[in-house]
Scaffold this motif. Structure first.
Motif, PDB file in Angstrom:
ATOM      1  N   ASN A 588       0.843  -1.201   0.000  1.00 41.03           N
ATOM      2  CA  ASN A 588       0.000   0.000   0.000  1.00 41.03           C
ATOM      3  C   ASN A 588       0.876   1.248   0.000  1.00 41.03           C
ATOM      4  O   ASN A 588       1.905   1.290   0.651  1.00 41.03           O
ATOM      5  CB  ASN A 588      -0.896   0.002   1.237  1.00 41.03           C
ATOM      6  CG  ASN A 588      -2.126  -0.860   1.028  1.00 41.03           C
ATOM      7  OD1 ASN A 588      -2.591  -1.026  -0.100  1.00 41.03           O
ATOM      8  ND2 ASN A 588      -2.642  -1.423   2.115  1.00 41.03           N
ATOM      9  N   GLY A 589       0.453   2.242  -0.764  1.00 45.11           N
ATOM     10  CA  GLY A 589       1.190   3.493  -0.849  1.00 45.11           C
ATOM     11  C   GLY A 589       2.271   3.490  -1.915  1.00 45.11           C
ATOM     12  O   GLY A 589       2.844   4.523  -2.238  1.00 45.11           O
ATOM     13  N   SER A 591       3.963   3.787  -5.356  1.00 48.16           N
ATOM     14  CA  SER A 591       3.618   4.499  -6.587  1.00 48.16           C
ATOM     15  C   SER A 591       4.209   3.748  -7.780  1.00 48.16           C
ATOM     16  O   SER A 591       5.350   3.298  -7.741  1.00 48.16           O
ATOM     17  CB  SER A 591       4.174   5.915  -6.524  1.00 48.16           C
ATOM     18  OG  SER A 591       3.976   6.544  -7.749  1.00 48.16           O
ATOM     19  N   THR A 603      -1.175   4.689  -7.636  1.00 46.69           N
ATOM     20  CA  THR A 603      -0.714   4.329  -6.296  1.00 46.69           C
ATOM     21  C   THR A 603      -1.543   3.161  -5.757  1.00 46.69           C
ATOM     22  O   THR A 603      -2.763   3.113  -5.971  1.00 46.69           O
ATOM     23  CB  THR A 603      -0.859   5.538  -5.351  1.00 46.69           C
ATOM     24  OG1 THR A 603      -0.142   6.639  -5.931  1.00 46.69           O
ATOM     25  CG2 THR A 603      -0.271   5.242  -3.982  1.00 46.69           C
ATOM     26  N   ARG A 605      -3.665   1.437  -3.236  1.00 44.86           N
ATOM     27  CA  ARG A 605      -4.466   1.794  -2.052  1.00 44.86           C
ATOM     28  C   ARG A 605      -5.413   0.632  -1.763  1.00 44.86           C
ATOM     29  O   ARG A 605      -6.057   0.119  -2.673  1.00 44.86           O
ATOM     30  CB  ARG A 605      -5.299   3.047  -2.335  1.00 44.86           C
ATOM     31  CG  ARG A 605      -4.447   4.287  -2.574  1.00 44.86           C
ATOM     32  CD  ARG A 605      -5.291   5.553  -2.572  1.00 44.86           C
ATOM     33  NE  ARG A 605      -4.613   6.644  -3.255  1.00 44.86           N
ATOM     34  CZ  ARG A 605      -3.550   7.297  -2.784  1.00 44.86           C
ATOM     35  NH1 ARG A 605      -3.051   6.989  -1.600  1.00 44.86           N
ATOM     36  NH2 ARG A 605      -2.978   8.255  -3.483  1.00 44.86           N
TER      37      ARG A 605
END
Ligand SMILES: [Ca+2]
Ligand SMILES: [Ca+2]
Ligand SMILES: [Ca+2]
Length: 627
Positions: A588-589, A591, A603, A605
């Motif tokens: 998660n997070g 890019s 990104t 999520r």
């Protein structure tokens, strides 16, 4: 009378005989040798003794003597007409040697070379998913030596030789390297007939063997393409450029004018004769049918292709031995790296078992890809080796041309039909013993070009390339497809590469000679091969589907600590989709940036990616890898 005395060279007793028994001496003439196959062998080979086949005449009753580096094993076998001798020769020491046949009427001698042990470094490399293949039809790629453009040469006739040759390939190795090619598959370079083919009419006129698939000599390089020395030069030059060479071989048949057709070395050399043979009925589905109609299966396995290509009988042990040694000879004497085998399914599995076994014994890293031209995975996968089939045989075949995937690629990316036919086909991968070594393609020399399909556009061709160069398998490009060349049928799909031939208006081997569209496509493909080279998951990662709809397909190539996400929008309008990436090493997070410039960065999520793609475009997302 003088002529007869001349051919009798074994002393005065027999010359005396000429006067007394003239009828006898006319029938019994001195032996002659026309050809020795193979012409050379090497020491420390896994094949020793080597079986030598001598073609000539007046060989009845002959005995064979050899030079000091060789030794005859057992007694020679001679055919009924006295035109062929088969003899086992043990290879002892390197150097030029000779083979002599002798009868009471005289002797004939031929040279036979024994080569030193093979230098194996950088040779016989095989191929894998680390490679990008490029198929070249030798006659139509580049004419590097106009001096060999004799005979049936006419650039205006699409069925004649156009002058392309091995020198032309050597000259353009830097171009291929620049495109990102690591292996070249060349159409057959065997010597084909030097006359018009009056049997196979094309558009009602005689054709030629410019394509190379009608051999008249399995041990000679076609004179329009160059010489054996030139072939070795090509293999060495390619290897210096980090490019492998894949030879196109034919073991199912000979050309219609091979000398064997009128004078077969054994009575069972071919399945049938020129006058009386089965015609191939192409009922290939019967080849893996437990309940096959035997007569129909015979027609498919033993029938003559197009009713005129003499079908070799690999069940004859001499034929089998000849073909196996022929393959080993090309590899061993040139250093080439792989074979693309023509018409694989029309040759018995029992032969292939022996043939692949012999190839792997001598060249353990070597790889072979077979041509089974069929759109069905069930059918195609039957021929891959690594598994004993119902006939009790494992063919040993490494790879197949992935025709089951070729047709969905054309349907989706050329015709704009649903892209989900592709993952539907890939879903059958479990039928293969090894899907990762299948050779994926969007074009080849036996089909019309991609750009000549109904509905084809350059945007679609880019998508097809993006898919082939990022999915599982070994991608194969077809010469000229990087220029969006057109050609709807067999002769026109084999068009001349612009700039490869003297007097061409422009040279598309250089950026300056390409149109804007061609340059953009060339750069796009080059970008894809570069990404494949630089991103390990694109070559060896597991293929994981992430999203499939009628016109969108997202997938990842996932390795242990890294994944690359590919998204294809085959639709005529923009697409905005979301899919889970929980199974991938993407936190998660993180890019991810599109390496093809079609889509903005995205990104991760909630273990999901949301991506937007313009119409008919592809994106290749790469993130920072979690360590
Ligand atoms: Ca030429
Ligand atoms: Ca020829
Ligand atoms: Ca056959």
């Amino acid at each position: 009378m003088t002529r007869i005395i001349k051919t009798i060279s074994r002393g005065s007793i027999r010359i005396f005989c000429v006067n007394l028994c003239l009828v006898f001496t006319v029938a019994a003439q001195a032996p002659e040798i026309f050809k020795v196959d193979p012409p050379s062998w090497w020491v420390k080979s896994s094949v020793n003794p080597v079986r030598v086949m001598i073609r000539g005449r007046n060989l009845t009753g002959a005995w064979v003597q050899v030079g000091p580096g060789l030794r005859v094993v057992g007694s020679p076998k001679i055919n009924e007409r006295g035109t062929y001798v088969f003899v086992d020769v043990s290879v002892k020491s390197a150097g030029p040697q000779s083979i002599t046949v002798t009868t009471p009427q005289g002797s004939a001698r031929a040279s036979f070379e024994v080569l030193g042990p093979l230098d194996r470094s950088g040779k016989f490399q095989g191929f894998s998913h680390y490679d990008v293949l490029y198929l070249i039809m030798i006659d139509r790629f580049a004419d590097g030596d106009p001096a060999n453009n004799g005979g049936i040469y006419d650039r205006k006739n699409k069925f004649y030789y156009h002058g392309g040759d091995l020198q032309g390939v050597i000259d353009h190795l830097p171009y291929l390297k620049d495109l990102g090619v690591t292996a070249i598959w060349l159409t057959p370079w065997y010597d084909n007939y030097d006359r018009l083919n009056e049997i196979e009419l094309k558009e009602d006129k005689p054709s030629t063997g410019f394509h190379g698939y009608n051999p008249q000599d399995f041990y000679r390089v076609e004179e329009h393409f160059g010489s054996f020395a030139k072939l070795r030069e090509l293999v060495d030059a390619a290897h210096r450029n980090g490019i492998k060479i894949i030879q196109d071989q034919v073991m199912n048949h000979t050309g219609p004018y091979h000398p064997w057709v009128d004078d077969p070395p054994t009575p069972t050399w071919f399945n049938g004769t020129k006058a009386k043979h089965l015609k191939n009925s192409f009922q290939t589905w019967m080849l893996h049918d437990l309940r096959a109609v035997e007569s129909s299966k015979h027609e498919t396995m033993e029938g003559w292709f197009l009713d005129f290509l003499p079908d070799l009988n690999q069940n004859d042990p001499e034929v089998s031995r000849y073909l196996i040694q022929n393959t080993l000879w090309w590899i061993g004497t040139t250093g080439l790296d792989g074979i693309r085998m023509d018409t694989w399914q029309y040759v018995p599995n029992s032969f292939w078992h022996d043939w692949t076994g012999a190839v792997k014994r001598e060249f353990p890293n070597f790889k072979v890809v077979g041509e089974v031209k069929d759109g069905d995975v069930v059918h195609t996968s039957f021929f891959q080796g690594g598994r004993v089939r119902f006939d009790g045989m494992d063919s040993g075949l490494d790879s197949l041309l992935d025709f089951p995937l070729f047709y969905p690629i054309r349907h989706a990316f050329a015709e704009g039909k649903p892209v989900d036919e592709i993952p539907k086909t890939l879903a059958k991968d479990y039928l293969y013993t090894n899907p990762d070594i299948l050779v994926t393609l969007l074009g080849g020399h036996d089909d019309g070009r991609f750009m000549s399909e109904k509905g084809a556009t350059i945007a679609g061709l880019k998508l097809a390339n993006a898919f082939v160069l990022t999915t599982r398998g070994v991608p194969q490009l077809y010469y000229g497809d990087e220029l969006a060349m057109e050609g709807e049928d067999e002769p026109t799909t084999r068009g001349d590469f612009p700039g490869g031939f003297p007097g061409d208006r422009r040279n598309a081997f250089t950026a300056a000679g390409r149109t804007k569209d061609e340059q953009e496509l060339f750069e796009y493909i080059k970008r894809l091969t570069t990404l494949r080279r630089e991103l390990e998951p694109l070559r060896s990662g597991r293929l994981v589907n992430l999203y499939v709809s009628e016109q969108q397909y997202a997938y990842a190539r996932s390795a242990e600590n890294a994944a690359v996400v590919v998204m294809i929008n085959n639709d005529d309008k923009a697409a905005d989709i979301e899919f889970e990436v929980a199974r991938l090493p993407l936190g998660n997070g993180m890019s991810l940036n599109d390496q093809l410039g079609a889509s903005p960065a995205v990104t991760v999520r909630d273990k999901k990616l949301r991506v937007s793609l313009p119409k008919r475009s592809a994106a290749i997302y790469v993130g920072r890898y979690k360590s």
